[in-house]
Design an enzyme around this catalytic site. Structure first.
Site, PDB file in Angstrom:
ATOM      1  N   SER A 150      27.276  34.391  33.915  1.00  0.00           N
ATOM      2  CA  SER A 150      26.524  34.900  35.185  1.00  0.00           C
ATOM      3  C   SER A 150      24.813  33.992  34.657  1.00  0.00           C
ATOM      4  CB  SER A 150      26.566  36.165  35.339  1.00  0.00           C
ATOM      5  OG  SER A 150      25.369  36.317  36.255  1.00  0.00           O
TER       6      SER A 150
ATOM      7  N   TYR B 298      23.342  43.646  31.472  1.00  0.00           N
ATOM      8  CA  TYR B 298      24.550  42.661  32.342  1.00  0.00           C
ATOM      9  C   TYR B 298      24.220  41.322  31.961  1.00  0.00           C
ATOM     10  CZ  TYR B 298      27.034  40.079  35.481  1.00  0.00           C
ATOM     11  OH  TYR B 298      27.902  39.095  36.015  1.00  0.00           O
TER      12      TYR B 298
HETATM   13  P1  NAP Z   1      35.259  42.614  40.633  1.00  0.00           P
HETATM   14  O1  NAP Z   1      35.155  42.383  42.183  1.00  0.00           O
HETATM   15  O2  NAP Z   1      34.595  43.799  40.581  1.00  0.00           O
HETATM   16  O3  NAP Z   1      36.190  42.051  40.085  1.00  0.00           O
HETATM   17  C1  NAP Z   1      36.712  42.233  38.488  1.00  0.00           C
HETATM   18  C2  NAP Z   1      38.150  42.291  38.474  1.00  0.00           C
HETATM   19  O4  NAP Z   1      38.468  42.772  37.307  1.00  0.00           O
HETATM   20  C3  NAP Z   1      38.674  42.876  38.673  1.00  0.00           C
HETATM   21  O5  NAP Z   1      40.031  42.469  39.439  1.00  0.00           O
HETATM   22  C4  NAP Z   1      38.752  44.474  38.231  1.00  0.00           C
HETATM   23  O6  NAP Z   1      39.688  45.085  38.064  1.00  0.00           O
HETATM   24  C5  NAP Z   1      38.239  43.693  36.734  1.00  0.00           C
HETATM   25  N1  NAP Z   1      38.604  44.112  35.788  1.00  0.00           N
HETATM   26  C6  NAP Z   1      37.625  45.082  35.648  1.00  0.00           C
HETATM   27  N2  NAP Z   1      37.800  45.767  34.198  1.00  0.00           N
HETATM   28  C7  NAP Z   1      38.832  44.648  33.416  1.00  0.00           C
HETATM   29  C8  NAP Z   1      39.214  45.524  32.099  1.00  0.00           C
HETATM   30  N3  NAP Z   1      38.789  46.338  31.662  1.00  0.00           N
HETATM   31  N4  NAP Z   1      40.367  44.969  31.932  1.00  0.00           N
HETATM   32  C9  NAP Z   1      40.508  44.113  32.707  1.00  0.00           C
HETATM   33  N5  NAP Z   1      40.310  43.902  34.288  1.00  0.00           N
HETATM   34  C10 NAP Z   1      39.247  44.156  34.272  1.00  0.00           C
HETATM   35  O7  NAP Z   1      34.101  41.023  40.534  1.00  0.00           O
HETATM   36  P2  NAP Z   1      33.833  40.502  40.622  1.00  0.00           P
HETATM   37  O8  NAP Z   1      32.634  40.522  41.834  1.00  0.00           O
HETATM   38  O9  NAP Z   1      34.320  38.931  41.171  1.00  0.00           O
HETATM   39  O10 NAP Z   1      32.986  38.989  39.490  1.00  0.00           O
HETATM   40  C11 NAP Z   1      34.212  38.493  38.320  1.00  0.00           C
HETATM   41  C12 NAP Z   1      33.178  38.124  37.387  1.00  0.00           C
HETATM   42  O11 NAP Z   1      32.386  36.927  37.898  1.00  0.00           O
HETATM   43  C13 NAP Z   1      32.749  38.980  36.361  1.00  0.00           C
HETATM   44  O12 NAP Z   1      32.680  38.679  35.079  1.00  0.00           O
HETATM   45  C14 NAP Z   1      31.129  39.126  36.916  1.00  0.00           C
HETATM   46  O13 NAP Z   1      30.681  39.412  35.564  1.00  0.00           O
HETATM   47  C15 NAP Z   1      30.754  37.842  37.006  1.00  0.00           C
HETATM   48  N6  NAP Z   1      29.765  37.288  38.401  1.00  0.00           N
HETATM   49  C16 NAP Z   1      30.291  37.892  38.730  1.00  0.00           C
HETATM   50  C17 NAP Z   1      28.616  37.925  40.297  1.00  0.00           C
HETATM   51  C18 NAP Z   1      28.688  38.133  41.524  1.00  0.00           C
HETATM   52  O14 NAP Z   1      27.990  37.698  42.498  1.00  0.00           O
HETATM   53  N7  NAP Z   1      30.180  38.991  41.800  1.00  0.00           N
HETATM   54  C19 NAP Z   1      27.722  36.888  39.723  1.00  0.00           C
HETATM   55  C20 NAP Z   1      27.808  36.410  38.433  1.00  0.00           C
HETATM   56  C21 NAP Z   1      29.288  36.753  37.602  1.00  0.00           C
HETATM   57  P3  NAP Z   1      39.601  46.694  38.892  1.00  0.00           P
HETATM   58  O15 NAP Z   1      39.366  46.799  39.976  1.00  0.00           O
HETATM   59  O16 NAP Z   1      40.651  47.756  38.701  1.00  0.00           O
HETATM   60  O17 NAP Z   1      37.815  47.518  37.932  1.00  0.00           O
END
Ligand code: NAP
Length: 251
Positions: free
Chosen positions: A145, A158
């Site tokens: 991130s 985080y």
């Molecule tokens: P998201 O929409 O919450 O998607 C996360 C995915 O991971 C969901 O499919 C979720 O399933 C799954 N997940 C959660 N806990 C899990 C576990 N214990 N085992 C296996 N799968 C699990 O998040 P996102 O925004 O796409 O983010 C994806 C990645 O990018 C994350 O690592 C996040 O920290 C990183 N990131 C995101 C942003 C942003 O602005 N969005 C910025 C920087 C970094 P459930 O729906 O069942 O929970």
């Protein structure tokens, strides 16, 4: 669409929605056979939807349930995917997030442990299993991130956990280099996903992100998936141990 990943077996954790979903679809569009990981039964339908979308486009995918905070489930997921695809070449450790935003003085032990369990510990053991499983010449990517550089107030647990994940990738790159396996972190900036919207204060946070992003828009999951697909492909064969910041210039 060129099929540059034909014959490759891939695992994308947390691929039932958000950034992971787009990564799974993008890798499959380039010919990889993709394990679409999801953690809980309530996400099974969403993961199947991703699989169906990939298959409808002529790709190969299957949903694999595993909570990546559980090492036995990580091992079972890798075994299932390796058997289905004949081997694993690409692992994207994407599952993460879900950490409270709070000043350090207010963070509880349980909140700290939860953030570390998903964003540091789970990444470590996914990377360990990836190191044990990927074929020579493979690709390992951890989604970190921009928060590790932005250091916003309230982001200590985080950002700290993601910084650990970034570090694991750098070290593993050195350990796996002799096998031709690359290991990199990809660090998204602010991306519009369900998780981002669910975090509250939507208008204020999106406005702030917009102000701080030189390229002048909010990131999309696709912006991140394109870079991951590049890192997974042969064009990135000479990039390892790096953290690619993909945030429109936010850091
Ligand atoms: P998201 O929409 O919450 O998607 C996360 C995915 O991971 C969901 O499919 C979720 O399933 C799954 N997940 C959660 N806990 C899990 C576990 N214990 N085992 C296996 N799968 C699990 O998040 P996102 O925004 O796409 O983010 C994806 C990645 O990018 C994350 O690592 C996040 O920290 C990183 N990131 C995101 C942003 C942003 O602005 N969005 C910025 C920087 C970094 P459930 O729906 O069942 O929970």
């Amino acid at each position: 669409m060129s099929h540059t990943l034909d014959g490759k077996g891939a695992i994308v954790t947390g691929a039932s929605r958000g950034i992971g979903r787009e990564i799974a679809i993008k890798l499959a569009a380039q010919g990889a056979q993709v394990a679409v990981n999801y953690p809980f039964d309530r996400e099974a339908a969403a993961a199947e939807e991703v699989v169906n979308e990939i298959r409808a486009a002529g790709g190969i995918a299957q949903a694999v349930k595993a909570d990546v905070r559980d090492i036995a489930q990580i091992e079972a997921m890798f075994a299932e995917a390796a058997e289905a695809f004949g081997g694993i070449d690409i692992v994207v450790s994407n599952a993460g997030g879900d950490a409270v935003v709070k000043p350090v003085v207010d963070v509880t032990e349980a909140e700290y442990d939860a953030a570390m369990a998903l964003n540091a510990r789970a990444n470590f053991f996914v990377l360990r299993q990836a190191a044990r499983t990927v074929r020579d010449g493979g690709r390992i990517v951890v989604i970190a991130s921009s928060m590790t550089a932005l250091c916003y107030p309230g982001s200590a647990i985080y950002g700290g956990a993601k910084a650990a994940a970034e570090h694991y990738a750098r070290v593993l790159a050195k350990e796996l280099g002799p096998r031709g396996v690359t290991v990199n972190a990809v660090s998204p900036g602010f991306v519009d996903t369900e998780a981002t919207r669910a975090a509250g204060n939507v208008e204020e946070r999106y406005e702030m992100a917009l102000r701080q992003t030189p390229l002048g828009r909010i990131g999309e999951a696709d912006d991140i998936a394109d870079v991951v697909a590049f890192v997974a492909g042969s064009g990135a064969r000479w990039i390892t141990g790096q953290n690619l910041r993909v945030g429109g210039g936010i850091v």
